[in-house]
Scaffold this motif. Structure first.
Motif, PDB file in Angstrom:
ATOM      1  N   LYS A  96       0.816  -1.206   0.000  1.00  0.00           N
ATOM      2  CA  LYS A  96       0.000   0.000   0.000  1.00  0.00           C
ATOM      3  C   LYS A  96       0.852   1.260   0.000  1.00  0.00           C
ATOM      4  O   LYS A  96       1.744   1.408   0.825  1.00  0.00           O
ATOM      5  CB  LYS A  96      -0.932   0.009   1.211  1.00  0.00           C
ATOM      6  N   ASP A  98      -0.329   4.165   0.811  1.00  0.00           N
ATOM      7  CA  ASP A  98      -0.704   4.999   1.945  1.00  0.00           C
ATOM      8  C   ASP A  98      -0.138   4.511   3.272  1.00  0.00           C
ATOM      9  O   ASP A  98      -0.397   5.121   4.309  1.00  0.00           O
ATOM     10  CB  ASP A  98      -2.231   5.180   2.039  1.00  0.00           C
ATOM     11  N   ASN A  99       0.652   3.437   3.258  1.00  0.00           N
ATOM     12  CA  ASN A  99       1.385   3.043   4.464  1.00  0.00           C
ATOM     13  C   ASN A  99       2.683   3.832   4.638  1.00  0.00           C
ATOM     14  O   ASN A  99       3.353   3.700   5.664  1.00  0.00           O
ATOM     15  CB  ASN A  99       1.712   1.549   4.428  1.00  0.00           C
ATOM     16  N   GLY A 120      -3.879   0.892  -2.952  1.00  0.00           N
ATOM     17  CA  GLY A 120      -4.330   1.866  -1.973  1.00  0.00           C
ATOM     18  C   GLY A 120      -4.595   3.209  -2.632  1.00  0.00           C
ATOM     19  O   GLY A 120      -4.704   3.319  -3.852  1.00  0.00           O
TER      20      GLY A 120
END
Length: 327
Positions: A96, A98-99, A120
């Motif tokens: 992801k 957004d991690n 993501g």
């Protein structure tokens, strides 16, 4: 027995300062810089990628006892050891986007994660990267909308979000990116109309929005010169093909004197071809096929002597004699 206890106590009293110091050093090294922490946390969330083998502990700096990511693959830093570039194109990254904690990189200037398998969304906190000059997230599997906060990246010169699964509309806040020279949003699922604020991008050289679900007209602001709408006179490439754009071709596009490639094919454009397109003497490519354009080909097309690729087919056009035609 008393002698043994006295020796044990003396041993502890003697080595306690060293043990405490060692513990502090390890804790400091493990905690590291916020940037290293953010990178290691993101790495832990990704599928194993050999290219990130160097992203590991310990990588300590003897003077500060902190973890430095500056020699890790794909990472560049400034003289103070702060991360200025993350460049990992086609690195086999899976996980992801957004991690990755973008606020942890206040000095980031270049971010290139193109050609991976990142999923993501683009998190709103990407708008905290105020120093960012280039952002390339192309050719991934990123979904969702383009966050409004991306308009905070006022130092951006290049923005490439093409070949993803982005949807929703183009945020009007992109009009805040006054330093932008390249904008690629093509090959996504973006819908809605092209916001007129795009006309504020006076330094834009390449604009590619093709193969989306865009509707509505082509904003006259894309070709207008008045300062209230911006000045796109530097634009050399304009790709709007394979959408559902309607309305007529605005004559203001004829003001883009530096335009070299104009592609509008496979839309729902109607009306005539504006004679002002004959002003685009630098055009080498003009593709307007598969629309609903009517009327005649304006004689001003005879001015387009540099055209190598012209396709007006699958419309309802009639052909008149083009004096001094070079096509």
């Amino acid at each position: 027995m008393a002698i043994h206890k006295s020796l044990s106590l003396a041993f502890l009293l003697f080595f306690l300062p060293f043990l405490s110091s060692s513990h502090a050093t390890i804790s400091s090294a493990t905690a590291g810089l916020p940037e290293a922490e953010a990178l290691l946390k993101w790495k832990a969330s990704l599928s194993p990628a050999q290219v990130l083998h160097s992203w590991s502990l310990p990588a300590t700096n003897a003077s500060t006892n902190t973890v430095s990511p500056c020699k890790w693959t794909g990472i560049s830093c400034n003289s103070l050891g702060s991360v200025t570039e993350i460049s990992l194109p086609s690195a086999g990254l899976q996980g992801k986007l957004d991690n990755l904690s973008f606020p942890s990189f206040p000095n980031l200037i270049h971010l290139n994660l193109s050609g991976n398998t990142l999923i993501g969304t683009i998190p709103a906190h990407i708008g905290t990267l105020y120093k960012l000059m280039s952002l390339d997230l192309s050719a991934n599997s990123i979904s969702g909308s383009i966050p409004l906060d991306i308009g905070n990246l006022v130092n951006l010169n290049e923005l490439d979000l093409s070949i993803n699964h982005l949807d929703a509309s183009i945020p009007s806040t992109l009009g805040n990116l006054s330093n932008l020279s390249i904008l690629y949003l093509d090959q996504n699922r973006i819908s809605g109309s092209i916001p007129p604020q795009i006309g504020n991008l006076k330094d834009l050289v390449q604009l590619s929005l093709f193969q989306n679900n865009l509707t509505g007209p082509i904003p006259p602001a894309l070709g207008s010169i008045p300062s209230t709408l911006g000045n796109l006179s530097n634009l050399s490439i304009l790709y709007l093909h394979q959408n559902r754009i309607s309305g007529s071709i605005p004559p203001q596009i004829g003001n883009l004197k530096d335009l070299v490639q104009l592609s509008l094919f496979q839309n729902n454009l109607t009306g005539p071809i504006p004679p002002a397109l004959g002003n685009l003497r630098n055009l080498t490519l003009l593709l307007v096929y598969r629309n609903q354009i009517s009327g005649s080909i304006p004689p001003q097309f005879g001015n387009l002597t540099n055209l190598d690729n012209l396709d007006l087919s699958n419309n309802s056009l009639t052909v008149l004699f083009l004096r001094n035609s070079g096509i």
